[in-house]
Design a protein around this motif. Structure first.
Motif, PDB file in Angstrom:
ATOM      1  N   MET A 263     -47.579  -3.601  21.330  1.00 35.88           N
ATOM      2  CA  MET A 263     -46.639  -3.814  20.224  1.00 35.88           C
ATOM      3  C   MET A 263     -47.199  -4.858  19.263  1.00 35.88           C
ATOM      4  O   MET A 263     -47.471  -5.984  19.661  1.00 35.88           O
TER       5      MET A 263
ATOM      6  N   ARG B 282     -39.429 -15.442  30.219  1.00 40.15           N
ATOM      7  CA  ARG B 282     -40.661 -14.646  30.231  1.00 40.15           C
ATOM      8  C   ARG B 282     -41.063 -14.245  28.824  1.00 40.15           C
ATOM      9  O   ARG B 282     -40.241 -14.236  27.914  1.00 40.15           O
TER      10      ARG B 282
ATOM     11  N   ARG C  53     -41.904 -12.284  25.569  1.00 42.35           N
ATOM     12  CA  ARG C  53     -41.417 -11.070  24.879  1.00 42.35           C
ATOM     13  C   ARG C  53     -42.163 -10.952  23.554  1.00 42.35           C
ATOM     14  O   ARG C  53     -42.684 -11.947  23.044  1.00 42.35           O
TER      15      ARG C  53
ATOM     16  N   TYR D 145     -37.335  -6.251  23.693  1.00 41.39           N
ATOM     17  CA  TYR D 145     -37.390  -6.152  25.150  1.00 41.39           C
ATOM     18  C   TYR D 145     -38.019  -4.821  25.549  1.00 41.39           C
ATOM     19  O   TYR D 145     -37.803  -3.800  24.902  1.00 41.39           O
ATOM     20  N   GLN D 146     -38.758  -4.853  26.635  1.00 35.58           N
ATOM     21  CA  GLN D 146     -39.294  -3.617  27.216  1.00 35.58           C
ATOM     22  C   GLN D 146     -38.850  -3.564  28.668  1.00 35.58           C
ATOM     23  O   GLN D 146     -38.913  -4.579  29.376  1.00 35.58           O
ATOM     24  N   ASN D 147     -38.393  -2.416  29.103  1.00 38.77           N
ATOM     25  CA  ASN D 147     -37.806  -2.279  30.438  1.00 38.77           C
ATOM     26  C   ASN D 147     -38.287  -1.001  31.111  1.00 38.77           C
ATOM     27  O   ASN D 147     -38.758  -0.085  30.439  1.00 38.77           O
ATOM     28  N   PRO D 148     -38.158  -0.946  32.434  1.00 41.59           N
ATOM     29  CA  PRO D 148     -38.568   0.273  33.160  1.00 41.59           C
ATOM     30  C   PRO D 148     -37.764   1.494  32.711  1.00 41.59           C
ATOM     31  O   PRO D 148     -36.644   1.374  32.208  1.00 41.59           O
ATOM     32  N   LYS D 149     -38.359   2.648  32.921  1.00 43.42           N
ATOM     33  CA  LYS D 149     -37.693   3.908  32.569  1.00 43.42           C
ATOM     34  C   LYS D 149     -37.279   4.660  33.837  1.00 43.42           C
ATOM     35  O   LYS D 149     -37.912   4.525  34.885  1.00 43.42           O
ATOM     36  N   ILE D 150     -36.243   5.469  33.682  1.00 42.26           N
ATOM     37  CA  ILE D 150     -35.765   6.297  34.786  1.00 42.26           C
ATOM     38  C   ILE D 150     -36.340   7.699  34.665  1.00 42.26           C
ATOM     39  O   ILE D 150     -36.268   8.310  33.586  1.00 42.26           O
TER      40      ILE D 150
ATOM     41  N   PHE E  16     -38.221  12.062  32.105  1.00 45.17           N
ATOM     42  CA  PHE E  16     -37.567  10.841  31.628  1.00 45.17           C
ATOM     43  C   PHE E  16     -36.126  11.129  31.199  1.00 45.17           C
ATOM     44  O   PHE E  16     -35.864  12.055  30.436  1.00 45.17           O
ATOM     45  N   MET E  17     -35.235  10.297  31.701  1.00 46.74           N
ATOM     46  CA  MET E  17     -33.834  10.349  31.300  1.00 46.74           C
ATOM     47  C   MET E  17     -33.729   9.968  29.820  1.00 46.74           C
ATOM     48  O   MET E  17     -34.409   9.066  29.351  1.00 46.74           O
TER      49      MET E  17
ATOM     50  N   ASN F 188     -38.791   3.104  43.569  1.00 44.71           N
ATOM     51  CA  ASN F 188     -39.283   2.153  42.575  1.00 44.71           C
ATOM     52  C   ASN F 188     -40.794   2.284  42.455  1.00 44.71           C
ATOM     53  O   ASN F 188     -41.492   2.296  43.476  1.00 44.71           O
TER      54      ASN F 188
ATOM     55  N   PRO G 114     -43.091  -0.032  40.655  1.00 49.52           N
ATOM     56  CA  PRO G 114     -43.200  -1.230  39.802  1.00 49.52           C
ATOM     57  C   PRO G 114     -44.501  -1.294  39.009  1.00 49.52           C
ATOM     58  O   PRO G 114     -44.540  -1.924  37.957  1.00 49.52           O
TER      59      PRO G 114
ATOM     60  N   ASN H  96     -43.731   0.943  36.028  1.00 51.20           N
ATOM     61  CA  ASN H  96     -42.444   0.666  35.376  1.00 51.20           C
ATOM     62  C   ASN H  96     -41.527   1.888  35.315  1.00 51.20           C
ATOM     63  O   ASN H  96     -40.974   2.220  34.283  1.00 51.20           O
TER      64      ASN H  96
ATOM     65  N   VAL I 249     -38.421   4.145  37.709  1.00 48.12           N
ATOM     66  CA  VAL I 249     -37.561   4.338  38.877  1.00 48.12           C
ATOM     67  C   VAL I 249     -37.205   5.824  38.923  1.00 48.12           C
ATOM     68  O   VAL I 249     -36.662   6.360  37.949  1.00 48.12           O
TER      69      VAL I 249
ATOM     70  N   SER J 179     -44.068   0.141  15.644  1.00 53.73           N
ATOM     71  CA  SER J 179     -44.438  -1.113  16.304  1.00 53.73           C
ATOM     72  C   SER J 179     -45.940  -1.177  16.569  1.00 53.73           C
ATOM     73  O   SER J 179     -46.475  -2.236  16.871  1.00 53.73           O
TER      74      SER J 179
ATOM     75  N   PRO K 130     -32.634   5.094  28.509  1.00 48.50           N
ATOM     76  CA  PRO K 130     -31.636   4.214  29.126  1.00 48.50           C
ATOM     77  C   PRO K 130     -32.292   3.073  29.909  1.00 48.50           C
ATOM     78  O   PRO K 130     -33.438   3.187  30.354  1.00 48.50           O
TER      79      PRO K 130
ATOM     80  N   MET L 120     -33.222  -4.836  34.543  1.00 52.43           N
ATOM     81  CA  MET L 120     -34.459  -4.798  35.311  1.00 52.43           C
ATOM     82  C   MET L 120     -35.641  -5.019  34.366  1.00 52.43           C
ATOM     83  O   MET L 120     -35.661  -4.490  33.251  1.00 52.43           O
TER      84      MET L 120
ATOM     85  N   LEU M  92     -39.957  -5.244  33.472  1.00 52.65           N
ATOM     86  CA  LEU M  92     -41.225  -4.576  33.775  1.00 52.65           C
ATOM     87  C   LEU M  92     -41.865  -5.222  35.001  1.00 52.65           C
ATOM     88  O   LEU M  92     -41.797  -6.431  35.188  1.00 52.65           O
ATOM     89  N   GLY M  93     -42.470  -4.406  35.838  1.00 51.91           N
ATOM     90  CA  GLY M  93     -43.194  -4.915  37.000  1.00 51.91           C
ATOM     91  C   GLY M  93     -42.339  -5.189  38.215  1.00 51.91           C
ATOM     92  O   GLY M  93     -42.853  -5.587  39.260  1.00 51.91           O
ATOM     93  N   GLU M  94     -41.031  -4.967  38.092  1.00 55.86           N
ATOM     94  CA  GLU M  94     -40.121  -5.231  39.207  1.00 55.86           C
ATOM     95  C   GLU M  94     -39.737  -3.949  39.934  1.00 55.86           C
ATOM     96  O   GLU M  94     -39.817  -2.858  39.380  1.00 55.86           O
TER      97      GLU M  94
END
Lengths: 191, 191
Positions: A1, A21, A23, A34-39, A71-72, A104, A106, A109, A111, B5, B37, B72, B74-76
């Motif tokens: 990014m 942390r 960002r 923010y960046q987060n894990p994907k389902i 991916f959801m 998971n 990890p 990234n 689930v 980005s 999500p 949650m 990243l990395g967790e």
């Protein structure tokens, strides 16, 4: 990014106030990205003693076999995502029964939420992302040609549970280490 | 989302080739910006007949009570996220037992993963995001002052299961409709 998706200015990697942390932060408009894990949601479509698999027509793992999963999307529930992926990849209709596995990953990234399901009819065919769709008995599963570790463990747990007619929820982590890819049950991963 | 980005050019909302829904696409560098999500992971920290709740020191729902839970990272893994949130919000250490609830919130693009857990000691205190942290028996739970519907259902299902000493996985959707916020069990939501 590199740039702020809101105002277009350069972003910097820093720890925002009240955070702990790094960002991507925009110093121009103040937005924190923010960046987060994907389902990834999918299912195990069952017809009698067989399971429906799709041969991938896309990378990664072009030509390898997988369960319908993906991916959801925004606005979905996880079981709706599993239904949609099954329709898109296999032109197949299923009834979702219950949640079968939560994996998971990890290191990538993700689930995985995998559901037990019944295939509603035999009117299936390869969707745009599949080269081929077919039913496999346990003995016919192409174990050496499965696309992902998540798919291998989903099928392994499914057939083990079916043998005892005792389906339970499988939760754990799939991690890559010096021994390859490994499943660690429950909350086993150490930090 | 207005800008790419990656390269900083303007993005346009369009359906990419080989896709079936609108995405933010950069015509300059070609990047497709997917949005998905997010997972909220948390736990129900139990000590004898009591449950640990945190009074929120942040918006949304400042001053309302919640279970330790948060996005949650990243990395967790999901259970690591639940452990971390409990440590951050309540300076509390728990042992994660198992997955207790999976709630889809399609209208706010979240999936909650709530775990059963045992509080390991009584050395807890309010973290930066909490005004106060306290143990509550079932009778003392401030039901009218809970922060979120997900927390209300987590506690409701927890105490119901505990009464029968029969803990099971609770899955379903929490949706906002004309009647307020409602829990729909399993794969109940219709599309």
């Amino acid at each position: 990014m590199n740039y702020c998706s809101s105002c277009g200015a350069r972003v910097a990697l820093k720890i925002p106030p009240d955070d702990n942390r790094q960002r991507h932060v925009c110093d121009s408009c103040g937005m924190v990205h923010y960046q987060n894990p994907k389902i990834v949601a999918g299912c195990i479509p069952v017809w009698e003693d067989k399971v429906l698999l799709c041969k991938r027509a896309i990378e990664p793992r072009y030509g390898y076999w997988t369960l319908p999963a993906g991916f959801m999307e925004l606005g979905e529930t996880s079981h709706h995502a599993a239904l949609r992926e099954t329709l898109e990849e296999a032109n197949a209709r299923v009834r979702i029964i219950n949640l079968f596995a939560v994996f998971n990953l990890p290191q990538v990234n993700q689930v995985y939420l995998m559901f037990n399901s019944d295939l509603l009819d035999l009117d299936f065919s390869a969707g745009d992302e599949s080269l081929e769709v077919a039913l496999f008995t346990q003995d016919d599963i192409p174990w050496e040609e499965l696309a992902f570790t998540t798919i291998r463990y989903s099928l392994k747990f499914f057939f083990a549970d079916r043998a005892h007619n005792n389906f339970r929820l499988h939760t754990g982590d799939i991690v890559r280490n010096s021994a390859g890819r490994e499943f660690l049950e429950g909350a086993a991963t150490k930090y």
